[in-house]
Design an enzyme around this catalytic site. Sequence first.
Site, short mmCIF file in Angstrom:
data_model
loop_
_atom_site.label_atom_id
_atom_site.label_comp_id
_atom_site.label_asym_id
_atom_site.label_seq_id
_atom_site.Cartn_x
_atom_site.Cartn_y
_atom_site.Cartn_z
N TYR A 1 5.47 9.02 7.20
CA TYR A 1 4.88 8.27 6.09
C TYR A 1 4.72 6.80 6.48
CZ TYR A 1 4.74 5.31 1.97
OH TYR A 1 4.41 4.32 1.08
N LYS B 1 1.16 4.18 7.16
CA LYS B 1 0.84 2.85 6.62
C LYS B 1 0.51 1.90 7.76
CE LYS B 1 1.14 3.80 2.40
NZ LYS B 1 -0.07 3.76 1.58
N SER C 1 3.13 -1.26 2.89
CA SER C 1 4.54 -1.15 2.52
C SER C 1 5.40 -1.95 3.49
CB SER C 1 4.93 0.33 2.60
OG SER C 1 6.31 0.47 2.56
P1 NAD Z 1 1.89 7.94 -6.63
O1 NAD Z 1 2.15 9.20 -5.90
O2 NAD Z 1 2.43 7.78 -8.00
O3 NAD Z 1 0.30 7.65 -6.68
C1 NAD Z 1 -0.57 8.03 -5.65
C2 NAD Z 1 -1.70 8.83 -6.29
O4 NAD Z 1 -2.60 9.22 -5.25
C3 NAD Z 1 -1.22 10.10 -6.96
O5 NAD Z 1 -1.66 10.14 -8.31
C4 NAD Z 1 -1.84 11.23 -6.14
O6 NAD Z 1 -2.20 12.32 -6.95
C5 NAD Z 1 -3.03 10.54 -5.50
N1 NAD Z 1 -3.46 11.10 -4.21
C6 NAD Z 1 -2.72 11.44 -3.15
N2 NAD Z 1 -3.49 11.92 -2.16
C7 NAD Z 1 -4.78 11.87 -2.61
C8 NAD Z 1 -6.03 12.23 -2.06
N3 NAD Z 1 -6.14 12.79 -0.85
N4 NAD Z 1 -7.14 12.02 -2.80
C9 NAD Z 1 -7.07 11.49 -4.04
N5 NAD Z 1 -5.90 11.15 -4.62
C10 NAD Z 1 -4.76 11.33 -3.92
O7 NAD Z 1 2.39 6.76 -5.68
P2 NAD Z 1 2.57 5.22 -6.02
O8 NAD Z 1 4.01 4.92 -6.09
O9 NAD Z 1 1.70 4.87 -7.16
O10 NAD Z 1 2.02 4.59 -4.68
C11 NAD Z 1 0.71 4.07 -4.60
C12 NAD Z 1 0.49 3.54 -3.22
O11 NAD Z 1 1.47 2.53 -2.94
C13 NAD Z 1 0.66 4.58 -2.11
O12 NAD Z 1 -0.29 4.32 -1.11
C14 NAD Z 1 2.06 4.32 -1.59
O13 NAD Z 1 2.19 4.73 -0.26
C15 NAD Z 1 2.14 2.80 -1.72
N6 NAD Z 1 3.52 2.31 -1.81
C16 NAD Z 1 4.32 2.75 -2.82
C17 NAD Z 1 5.64 2.30 -2.89
C18 NAD Z 1 6.55 2.79 -3.98
O14 NAD Z 1 7.78 2.66 -3.83
N7 NAD Z 1 6.04 3.32 -5.09
C19 NAD Z 1 6.14 1.40 -1.93
C20 NAD Z 1 5.28 0.97 -0.94
C21 NAD Z 1 3.95 1.43 -0.89
N1 UFG Z 2 19.97 4.91 -2.49
C1 UFG Z 2 21.16 5.50 -2.86
N2 UFG Z 2 21.10 6.69 -3.53
C2 UFG Z 2 19.93 7.30 -3.86
C3 UFG Z 2 18.72 6.68 -3.48
C4 UFG Z 2 18.78 5.49 -2.78
O1 UFG Z 2 22.24 4.98 -2.57
O2 UFG Z 2 19.95 8.38 -4.46
C5 UFG Z 2 20.02 3.61 -1.80
C6 UFG Z 2 19.39 3.64 -0.41
O3 UFG Z 2 20.33 4.02 0.54
C7 UFG Z 2 18.92 2.20 -0.27
C8 UFG Z 2 18.55 1.79 -1.70
O4 UFG Z 2 19.23 2.70 -2.55
O5 UFG Z 2 19.97 1.39 0.15
C9 UFG Z 2 17.05 1.89 -1.98
O6 UFG Z 2 16.58 3.19 -1.62
P1 UFG Z 2 15.14 3.72 -2.09
O7 UFG Z 2 15.02 5.12 -1.60
O8 UFG Z 2 14.96 3.48 -3.54
O9 UFG Z 2 14.13 2.74 -1.35
P2 UFG Z 2 13.89 2.48 0.21
O10 UFG Z 2 14.07 1.01 0.44
O11 UFG Z 2 14.68 3.39 1.05
O12 UFG Z 2 12.36 2.87 0.41
C10 UFG Z 2 11.35 2.58 -0.55
C11 UFG Z 2 10.27 3.65 -0.44
C12 UFG Z 2 9.58 3.53 0.88
C13 UFG Z 2 9.02 2.14 1.04
C14 UFG Z 2 10.14 1.12 0.90
C15 UFG Z 2 9.61 -0.28 0.97
O13 UFG Z 2 10.84 4.94 -0.56
O14 UFG Z 2 8.51 4.43 0.93
O15 UFG Z 2 10.81 1.30 -0.34
O16 UFG Z 2 8.59 -0.44 0.05
F1 UFG Z 2 8.46 2.00 2.25
#
Ligand code: NAD
Ligand code: UFG
Length: 385
Positions: free
Chosen positions: A193, A197, A167
Amino acid sequence: MISITNGIYTLASIYYVIIPIGYLTKWWFTEKEMAGKGLVLVTGGAGYVGSHTIIELLNSNYSVVAIDNLVNCYAEKNQKPESLKRVEKITGKQIVFYNVDIRDKLALEKVFKTHKIDFVIHFAALKAVGESVQIPLMYYQNNIAGSSTLFQVMSDFSVKKLVFSSSATVYGTPQYLPITEEHITGQGCTNPYGKTKYFVEEILKDVCTSDKEWQVILLRYFNPVGAHESGLIGENPSGIPNNLMPYISQVAVGRRDCLKIFGDDYETPDGTGVRDYIHITDLASGHLKALHKFKDPSFVGWKAYNLGTGKGCSVLEMVKAFEKASGRKIKYEIVERRDGDVAASYADPSLANIELDWVAHKSIHDMCADTWNWQVNNPKGFEQS
Ligand code: NAD
Ligand code: UFG
């Protein structure tokens, strides 16, 4: 006498017929799995990024085994997760699924014994920033201990090609923009969190140093949003969404009253936070490109790539784009800044463009239109089905 003869016949048929058929079936399935481009184990495959990536994999002739412990996805009792059922509908292909926790070494070993896995894409993690501050040990246990258990089992079975979901959060507060992969990591990660990562990236770097057979790609996602164009799968947050896009779409569909915009006094063009939003389908295709990279024999060790568009979009710009795509008014109010937020964060994705031959194609309008299509067709997410 008759029953003894029957017994002998039964034993003989088990020995000479049923067991060989069992072996042949297992052999045939293994061969079948290997017939395409290879077999990918997808951890966390039922989640948001995992399910969209599986579509890309199946459409590109990879075979998939998905595991998930269902902690953050919806499944009816003793059934496949709903997201994966829908992926099967979209692709017309079957997915082998196991309800397995990545911390369960024995269960993982069983999966690796049953299938000849070529690659692992590791998505499984807990990902709620706020929750990670409340229950840090759970996050370290799940994301770090779980990952290292998975890597141990991979090593034991000589499966050493891994794509890891990292991330942009590993960059902490950006020292410069756009962020390149050389940006320092691990400094200013404000929540557990984000630290998980960073720590898992470091573990993988050490693994690569210790064993030159490993090939590891760290994909640093910026802000994934949007949904598959079919409207059948999308992001399905449980409870009140933490992230901007699902919050906006729930306001648009009438599930929430009003969006709170966290601060309008940042040093950005309109004062609201700026992020690099990337369509989930573009993000998913980045995983496919990462798998291609494993074919390059000169690639050994680890490499990190930013997956973003390279363009910043403010909160207010996103609200306007969503109003246009949905035809609905988004009610909002400006409130205090959110703790831990940075003013602006966006990627320099040129390394992935050049080395992975990957580019994000979809616009902010596409991201909003596809999110709306998913939301309006599934106002309560997967649960309604
Ligand atoms: P998500 O929660 O939709 O998917 C993650 C899945 O992993 C879920 O279905 C959950 O049930 C499963 N899981 C969690 N712990 C587990 C375990 N111990 N064993 C088996 N399964 C398990 O999340 P996502 O948005 O699809 O994210 C996927 C990956 O991408 C994650 O590693 C997350 O940290 C990373 N990531 C996501 C975002 C985002 O904004 N969505 C941004 C940056 C990184
Ligand atoms: N924001 C609002 N109102 C809300 C939610 C968000 O104003 O209800 C604003 C935040 O302040 C920020 C922007 O919208 O300026 C984006 O916020 P998000 O929460 O959607 O995303 P972030 O960039 O804070 O973080 C996300 C994930 C993290 C990840 C990161 C980079 O939550 O886990 O993107 O991938 F690490």
